[in-house]
Enzyme design. Structure first.
Site, PDB file in Angstrom:
ATOM      1  N   HIS A  64      41.687  41.720  41.064  1.00  0.00           N
ATOM      2  CA  HIS A  64      40.932  41.766  41.778  1.00  0.00           C
ATOM      3  C   HIS A  64      40.580  41.922  43.436  1.00  0.00           C
ATOM      4  O   HIS A  64      40.025  40.981  43.843  1.00  0.00           O
ATOM      5  CB  HIS A  64      39.854  41.026  41.181  1.00  0.00           C
ATOM      6  CG  HIS A  64      39.699  41.402  39.758  1.00  0.00           C
ATOM      7  ND1 HIS A  64      38.737  42.763  39.266  1.00  0.00           N
ATOM      8  CD2 HIS A  64      40.468  41.080  38.565  1.00  0.00           C
ATOM      9  CE1 HIS A  64      38.768  42.633  37.531  1.00  0.00           C
ATOM     10  NE2 HIS A  64      39.283  42.172  37.632  1.00  0.00           N
ATOM     11  N   TYR A 332      43.629  31.462  37.657  1.00  0.00           N
ATOM     12  CA  TYR A 332      43.659  30.942  39.006  1.00  0.00           C
ATOM     13  C   TYR A 332      43.704  30.477  40.057  1.00  0.00           C
ATOM     14  O   TYR A 332      43.868  30.902  41.062  1.00  0.00           O
ATOM     15  CB  TYR A 332      41.913  31.495  38.726  1.00  0.00           C
ATOM     16  CG  TYR A 332      41.286  33.093  37.600  1.00  0.00           C
ATOM     17  CD1 TYR A 332      41.627  34.031  37.640  1.00  0.00           C
ATOM     18  CD2 TYR A 332      39.636  32.695  37.894  1.00  0.00           C
ATOM     19  CE1 TYR A 332      41.535  34.518  36.681  1.00  0.00           C
ATOM     20  CE2 TYR A 332      39.350  33.884  37.113  1.00  0.00           C
ATOM     21  CZ  TYR A 332      40.092  34.656  36.551  1.00  0.00           C
ATOM     22  OH  TYR A 332      39.142  35.728  36.226  1.00  0.00           O
TER      23      TYR A 332
END
Length: 351
Positions: A64, A332
């Site tokens: 993303h 992440y």
């Protein structure tokens, strides 16, 4: 009529781009992240493999990568306070910092080239705790386990000799993981919208809400838009930044809203399988309204330094036994550490 001269592998290869653009799969792998076991796959090895798909783009998220920061508030109506003691569900208003993005690791990708989109939010409670959540504009995930995720990632990487995934390997994967067929069936008929503003974003993973008495409730959630859906248009496909331009234009005209809708599982509903969709008759609770009021470029924007780790949870929300959650959290963290170090180095180089 089918061509009898085509091998099974060739048929599978022909089927793949028809059912789903390969970049969607690559993007989804990046979103899941994680490792199998320390002996088999480390986060360092994972990032190395993922960058083979999206390329190396220092200073950006590994997935993303292309997005925009948004800010606003969440106005709770108090309805979800019976399910969770989290402070954000009490009646009232708290600030939210979020991010819209398209899936994939290329920050220069055209918006129209990647159908899978995301909304990430950080809710700032008055007691200092945060709730961070990353949601996607799709109803289910293609695999249920980290092992399946890694296998799917591997078989979908293009063969250097052909520039395409190996059809036989992909066919073997589908035979081993028939649950992926549910995702492929959805993707075959999916038409992206013309705006982030009209997308419905879903948690996909299940979590557990803890109420004031300590009872647990298995839930998923969605951000349901107030803006009507319009399909992507030919004009949209002439503007590589149409999603970002659209959201900036809309927010300049006024706030955009989504309802936070909580879906409550019944006994027997699985919380460890993101490939399964709970039936439509499950109880839903409108917990309040997300109101976004402004947008800003992501680099140096208010969302730039936020790691939207799905396991950053306030008291009153805990993880389910979905194995993808720990994998997402670790990926992440790895991505965050890499890009913030790279951004620091880039800033130092300009001094």
């Amino acid at each position: 009529m089918t061509n009898p001269s085509l091998s099974t592998g060739q048929k599978a290869l022909r089927f793949l781009p028809i059912v789903i653009v390969p970049s969607i799969l690559i993007a989804l792998f990046l979103w899941a992240g994680g490792w199998l076991t320390p002996e088999r796959l480390t986060s360092d090895k994972l990032v190395t493999v993922l960058q083979k798909s999206g390329g190396e783009h220092p200073g950006y998220r590994r997935n993303h990568a292309k997005g925009v920061c948004v800010t606003g508030n969440f106005i709770s109506n108090g309805n979800a306070s019976s399910l969770s003691r989290a402070a954000l569900f009490a009646p009232g208003e708290i600030p939210v910092t979020g991010r819209f993005a398209i899936a994939g690791g290329n920050p220069s990708a055209p918006d129209y080239a990647v159908p899978v989109r995301s909304m990430a939010l950080a809710f700032q409670q008055k007691n200092g705790e945060q709730w961070r959540t990353g949601m996607n504009a799709m109803p289910l995930f293609p695999v249920a386990t980290v092992e399946g995720f890694y296998e799917l990632q591997t078989v979908s990487l293009p063969d250097p000799a052909t520039g395409k995934p190996d059809a036989e390997k992909f066919k073997a994967f589908l035979e081993k993981h028939p649950e992926t067929g549910r995702f492929l069936a959805w993707a075959k008929g999916y038409i992206p919208s013309s705006s982030w503003a009209s997308d419905r974003f879903n948690s996909l993973n299940a979590f557990r809400f803890i109420d004031k008495e300590g009872a647990e409730h298995l839930v998923r959630w969605s951000m349901v838009p107030h803006t009507d859906y319009q399909p992507i248009s030919a004009a949209d496909k002439n503007d590589k930044n149409f999603l970002q331009n659209d959201i900036a234009r809309r927010l300049a005209q006024g706030p955009l809203k989504w309802d936070l809708v909580i879906t409550v599982a019944r006994p027997g509903d699985r919380g460890d399988d993101a490939t399964s969709v709970w039936p439509d008759d499950r109880q839903t609770i409108n917990a309040g309204t997300l109101v976004l009021t402004s947008a800003a470029a992501q680099q140096q924007g208010p969302c730039n330094d936020i790691n939207y780790d799905p396991l950053i949870l306030p008291d009153g929300i805990v993880a389910s036994d979905d194995p993808l959650l720990n994998a997402r959290s670790s990926a992440y963290a790895k991505s965050y550490n890499l890009r913030t170090r790279e951004q620091s180095q880039q800033a130092g180089a300009h001094l």
